[in-house]
Write an enzyme that holds these catalytic residues in place. Sequence first.
Site, short mmCIF file in Angstrom:
data_model
loop_
_atom_site.label_atom_id
_atom_site.label_comp_id
_atom_site.label_asym_id
_atom_site.label_seq_id
_atom_site.Cartn_x
_atom_site.Cartn_y
_atom_site.Cartn_z
N LYS A 33 -128.55 -19.85 -30.58
CA LYS A 33 -129.05 -21.22 -30.73
C LYS A 33 -128.17 -22.17 -29.92
O LYS A 33 -126.95 -22.05 -29.94
CB LYS A 33 -129.02 -21.60 -32.22
CG LYS A 33 -129.38 -23.06 -32.50
CD LYS A 33 -130.79 -23.41 -32.09
CE LYS A 33 -130.97 -24.91 -31.86
NZ LYS A 33 -132.27 -25.22 -31.22
N ASN B 21 -142.29 -27.95 -29.80
CA ASN B 21 -141.22 -28.08 -30.78
C ASN B 21 -140.35 -29.29 -30.50
O ASN B 21 -140.15 -29.69 -29.36
CB ASN B 21 -140.38 -26.80 -30.87
CG ASN B 21 -139.16 -26.85 -29.96
OD1 ASN B 21 -138.14 -27.46 -30.29
ND2 ASN B 21 -139.28 -26.23 -28.80
N VAL C 223 -137.14 -29.70 -32.31
CA VAL C 223 -136.02 -29.41 -33.22
C VAL C 223 -134.86 -30.37 -32.93
O VAL C 223 -134.19 -30.84 -33.85
CB VAL C 223 -135.58 -27.93 -33.08
CG1 VAL C 223 -134.28 -27.68 -33.84
CG2 VAL C 223 -136.68 -27.01 -33.59
N ASN D 271 -125.36 -20.37 -25.66
CA ASN D 271 -126.13 -21.42 -25.00
C ASN D 271 -125.46 -22.75 -25.33
O ASN D 271 -125.31 -23.11 -26.48
CB ASN D 271 -127.57 -21.36 -25.53
CG ASN D 271 -128.48 -22.40 -24.90
OD1 ASN D 271 -128.48 -23.56 -25.31
ND2 ASN D 271 -129.27 -22.00 -23.93
N CYS E 199 -132.73 -29.50 -22.26
CA CYS E 199 -133.43 -29.68 -23.53
C CYS E 199 -134.23 -30.98 -23.50
O CYS E 199 -133.66 -32.05 -23.33
CB CYS E 199 -132.47 -29.71 -24.71
SG CYS E 199 -133.37 -29.89 -26.26
N LYS F 164 -129.29 -22.98 -17.26
CA LYS F 164 -130.69 -22.95 -17.68
C LYS F 164 -131.42 -24.17 -17.16
O LYS F 164 -131.08 -25.31 -17.50
CB LYS F 164 -130.78 -22.86 -19.19
CG LYS F 164 -132.22 -22.70 -19.68
CD LYS F 164 -132.26 -22.11 -21.05
CE LYS F 164 -133.67 -22.09 -21.62
NZ LYS F 164 -133.69 -21.53 -22.97
N GLY G 63 -143.30 -17.66 -22.32
CA GLY G 63 -144.57 -17.09 -22.76
C GLY G 63 -144.67 -15.58 -22.78
O GLY G 63 -145.77 -15.04 -22.87
C1 LIG Z 1 -138.06 -23.76 -31.64
C2 LIG Z 1 -137.42 -23.66 -30.28
C3 LIG Z 1 -136.08 -24.02 -30.12
C4 LIG Z 1 -135.46 -23.94 -28.88
N1 LIG Z 1 -134.13 -24.27 -28.75
C5 LIG Z 1 -133.50 -24.10 -27.55
C6 LIG Z 1 -132.10 -24.35 -27.41
O1 LIG Z 1 -131.39 -24.69 -28.37
N2 LIG Z 1 -131.53 -24.19 -26.18
C7 LIG Z 1 -132.27 -23.78 -25.09
O2 LIG Z 1 -131.71 -23.63 -24.02
N3 LIG Z 1 -133.59 -23.53 -25.21
C8 LIG Z 1 -134.22 -23.67 -26.40
N4 LIG Z 1 -135.56 -23.38 -26.51
C9 LIG Z 1 -136.30 -22.92 -25.32
C10 LIG Z 1 -136.41 -21.39 -25.27
O3 LIG Z 1 -135.14 -20.79 -25.22
C11 LIG Z 1 -137.25 -20.95 -24.08
O4 LIG Z 1 -136.65 -21.41 -22.90
C12 LIG Z 1 -138.68 -21.48 -24.11
O5 LIG Z 1 -139.15 -21.50 -25.44
C13 LIG Z 1 -139.65 -20.68 -23.24
O6 LIG Z 1 -139.78 -19.35 -23.67
P1 LIG Z 1 -140.96 -18.83 -24.63
O7 LIG Z 1 -142.25 -19.33 -24.07
O8 LIG Z 1 -140.82 -17.35 -24.64
O9 LIG Z 1 -140.68 -19.43 -25.97
C14 LIG Z 1 -136.20 -23.48 -27.76
C15 LIG Z 1 -137.54 -23.12 -27.93
C16 LIG Z 1 -138.17 -23.19 -29.17
C17 LIG Z 1 -139.60 -22.78 -29.31
#
Ligand SMILES: Cc1cc2nc3c(=O)[nH]c(=O)nc-3n(C[C@H](O)[C@H](O)[C@H](O)COP(=O)(O)O)c2cc1C
Lengths: 234, 314
Positions: B49, B73, B75, B103, B143, B178, B257
């Site tokens: 996280k 999201n 958060v 991260n 973010c 990132k 995705g």
């Molecule tokens: C609920 C949630 C919380 C996330 N929190 C972070 C985070 O704290 N730091 C970060 O770099 N990315 C965060 N992300 C982004 C994910 O790491 C990822 O880059 C993004 O969701 C795309 O991948 P996916 O489509 O497989 O979910 C978050 C995504 C979601 C859905």
Amino acid sequence: MATVISNERLANGVYHLRVEGEHGGKMGQFYMLRAWGAYPLLSRPLSIHQVNDDGVEFLYHVVGEGTEIFAGLTPGDPIQLEGPFGNGFPEVEGKVALIGGGIGIAPLYYCARQLPDSDVYLGFSREAFRTEAFRPLAAELTVDVGGLILNSVDFDSYDHIFVCGPQPMLKAAQMKGAAAAAGGRSPKVYLSLENRMACGIGACLVCSVSCRDGQRKACTDGPVFLAEEVVFHD
Amino acid sequence: MISTSVNTTATIAGVHFKNPVVMASGTFGFGKEYGKLYDVGMLGGISGKGLTLQAKAGNQGIRVYETASGLLNSVGLENPGVEAFLSKELPYWEKLDTARIVNLGGNTLADYVLGAELIQRDANERALEGRRAVDMIELNISCPNVKEGGIAFGVKTPAAREVVRAVRAATSLPLAVKLSPNAEDIAEMAEMCEAEGADAVSLINTISGMKIDVRRRRSVFNNLYAGLSGPAIKPVALRMVHQVAHRVTIPVIGMGGITSATDIIEFIMAGATVVQVGTYNFMNMRAGSTLVEELHQFMVEESITSLDEIRGIV
Ligand SMILES: Cc1cc2nc3c(=O)[nH]c(=O)nc-3n(C[C@H](O)[C@H](O)[C@H](O)COP(=O)(O)O)c2cc1C
Ligand SMILES: Cc1cc2nc3c(=O)[nH]c(=O)nc-3n(C[C@H](O)[C@H](O)[C@H](O)COP(=O)(O)OP(=O)(O)OC[C@H]3O[C@@H](n4cnc5c(N)ncnc54)[C@H](O)[C@@H]3O)c2cc1C
Ligand code: FES
């Protein structure tokens, strides 16, 4: 994968789902369910309504896409179930009141079975359902349609009060609990919250609850919280 | 059963990945919760996280909303802070045989640097004691859900350069940056990261999006906008990974995705060295083990003996 035993319509938009298999759980805990493939993306949290030797039961209200799909399930259909999750209501002694608002009565049935001397209060905005199932379990059963069920409860007469229902009702119960505490005999009031969830197991922080000592997770620290701990925002 | 006849390994800046399946930041906690459901040590890696120097409570109000094949999201980087992570969560990671990625987010440049320094100091102490530390820092400059910091650093290359440079100077740990799909020019951003000494780039973070509650006549999110993830963003993510992989020589960590082994293969063919899996964890609680097994199966079926054979092939 589990199998649907039955999915009975009890009232307008309210269903009683029974699922086969060895699925345990404590009162107030919940399962994450899905009866579809990839979409909708998220599984839906439903409280345990009852646990039997042959399976687990849920009581749910159709509100949107996911519960709509649940409503279409028929006996023999496959359904995915993960759980039980969450902390649930505590096992308590003393005089207990169970207060449910609308579909919030769902987890209270399992409580009533385990706390047979409880007084049960069930409130509905339009149509009552499943009330007769509670009758043999309750010391006293109060049903209210169209009013405010909390008005029927004397908080001072109880040691423990379990509440599940819409947020305004939970807030009101919190206030009544605080007033009772100020007055002498202070019941411990427990609220079951319904925050939106994604992971259901404490990993995503989507279900965060503001508490007096900081942020907590509805899915793992809850869904049941001591009323005095919760800080309501809107 | 996992076949041993195929080679799924990869290496980024000396960090070994036994397979390309890494869990994405913010969707997997620090792994403990999913560790109760399956052996998370079977994963290629875990990105924890997102952390900030100080603990953060995150955003109020609705934090998640489903869209057509996607998830919004908000958060807002709720997290325990770097120090609490190092003392309370890292001991669990120590026991895992998987790549451990921390991260790191921040509100200000100073936050990023102080956070990186704390992680570096911890790694130094652990090295003296012969204990395992974090393997890599993933610097989150992308973010979309926090007012200060976050995305503000991730849109314009000059602002991002300052952060990457300062953090690079603060740590000798392998560093992945990132990137945000909301960047003005993501390929230029990646080139900048390489020039500043980053060991890898991760992409993509969520895409800034919105949902309006028409009855209440307002956004469902207190923060107005939220980050879109899930299958809906996969085509965009894949295109960006492909674009970036052709412009830099450092490894690309691809995500967005992914919900199947063939999705993983697509990202590898687009040039990713390893991938991350986020939203799929919410669709399948055993996403990690499902994907690792499916990937092996797919490789056997397609007679792919090593992912190196197909990496960047498109
Ligand atoms: C609920 C949630 C919380 C996330 N929190 C972070 C985070 O704290 N730091 C970060 O770099 N990315 C965060 N992300 C982004 C994910 O790491 C990822 O880059 C993004 O969701 C795309 O991948 P996916 O489509 O497989 O979910 C978050 C995504 C979601 C859905
Ligand atoms: C711990 C817990 C226990 C619950 N127990 C029950 C129960 O026993 N019976 C019952 O009928 N309902 C229960 N709910 C509420 C139930 O989860 C929602 O009504 C359901 O998810 C709505 O899904 P949908 O697809 O029909 O609605 P949609 O509006 O299409 O759902 C969209 C999204 O919002 C979420 N969502 C919508 N309404 C709610 C809500 N009220 N609470 C939480 N998330 C919501 C959904 O999960 C989904 O992610 C419980 C919720 C929680 C958190
Ligand atoms: S639903 Fe993910 S932390 Fe509670």
